[in-house]
Design an enzyme around this catalytic site. Structure first.
Site, short mmCIF file in Angstrom:
data_model
loop_
_atom_site.label_atom_id
_atom_site.label_comp_id
_atom_site.label_asym_id
_atom_site.label_seq_id
_atom_site.Cartn_x
_atom_site.Cartn_y
_atom_site.Cartn_z
N ASP A 84 -6.13 17.56 -7.67
CA ASP A 84 -7.50 17.32 -7.77
C ASP A 84 -8.54 17.10 -6.53
OD1 ASP A 84 -8.83 15.11 -10.32
OD2 ASP A 84 -9.91 15.10 -8.20
N ILE A 85 -9.58 18.03 -6.99
CA ILE A 85 -10.63 17.95 -5.31
C ILE A 85 -11.14 16.64 -4.99
CG2 ILE A 85 -12.44 18.22 -6.79
CD1 ILE A 85 -13.22 20.75 -5.35
N ASN A 132 -7.82 10.87 -19.71
CA ASN A 132 -9.26 10.24 -20.16
C ASN A 132 -9.56 10.80 -21.40
OD1 ASN A 132 -9.25 8.43 -17.95
ND2 ASN A 132 -10.21 10.13 -16.48
N GLU A 161 -14.68 13.53 -17.85
CA GLU A 161 -15.83 14.24 -17.02
C GLU A 161 -15.93 15.74 -17.58
OE1 GLU A 161 -16.13 13.04 -13.07
OE2 GLU A 161 -16.94 11.05 -13.48
N VAL A 162 -14.60 16.17 -17.52
CA VAL A 162 -14.33 17.62 -17.71
C VAL A 162 -13.92 17.83 -19.19
CG1 VAL A 162 -13.18 19.68 -17.08
CG2 VAL A 162 -14.08 18.09 -15.23
N HIS A 211 -6.81 17.64 -19.96
CA HIS A 211 -5.88 17.51 -18.76
C HIS A 211 -5.63 16.06 -18.54
CE1 HIS A 211 -10.01 16.44 -17.80
NE2 HIS A 211 -9.60 15.36 -17.02
N HIS A 267 -3.73 13.48 -15.44
CA HIS A 267 -3.90 13.05 -13.98
C HIS A 267 -2.49 12.49 -13.57
CE1 HIS A 267 -8.51 13.00 -13.49
NE2 HIS A 267 -8.28 12.77 -14.88
#
Ligand code: AMP
Ligand code: ZN
Length: 128
Positions: A45-46, A102, A110-111, A115, A117
């Site tokens: 993750d960025i 999420n 948000e994206v 995905h 985490h």
């Protein structure tokens, strides 16, 4: 119109216009990849929230878990197995970790490309 094999956003390889994770899947955007198989890619993750913060991303563009169908059973199971493998690779299997997906607004998504985490490497506190 793109005539590549990745034209359809239902195909593996993403290709959904404007989707940042499709671009990472297609390697149009560079990421720090730690794992890859037929269905998934995983990368750092960025904006890490803990010492280990890896995103496990479906190669196929699905908005979130609500978009999954019976066709995605292998992908869903594979995501859990990949999380195990990556946790071991980063040596957080014994210390522990959290796997978070999420979904939509209250979930803080948000994206809008499926995905999970994988977060660990420090005590995370109790959430549920
Ligand atoms: P979510 O809030 O569950 O949708 O998570 C989106 C995650 O993607 C956030 O933790 C972001 O830090 C992460 N993210 C966004 N852009 C990138 C990128 N280019 N490379 C790696 N992680 C990213
Ligand atoms: Zn996408």
């Amino acid at each position: 119109m793109r005539l590549s094999p990745h034209f359809s956003h239902h195909e593996k390889g993403g290709g959904m216009k404007g989707c940042i994770f499709c671009k990472i899947v297609d390697k149009e955007i560079v990421s720090k990849i730690v794992y890859e198989d037929d269905d998934l890619i995983a990368f750092h993750d960025i904006n890490p929230l803990a010492p280990v913060h890896i995103l496990l991303v479906s190669k196929k563009h699905i908005e979130n878990i609500l978009g999954m169908t019976d066709e995605d059973a292998k992908l869903a199971a594979g995501l859990l197995f990949a999380a195990n493998e990556i946790a071991k690779k980063f040596n957080i299997d014994k210390s522990g970790f959290r796997l978070i997906i999420n979904c939509n607004s209250d979930g803080g998504q948000e994206v809008f490309h499926l995905h999970a985490h994988l977060i660990g490497g420090a005590p995370l506190g109790k959430m549920c």
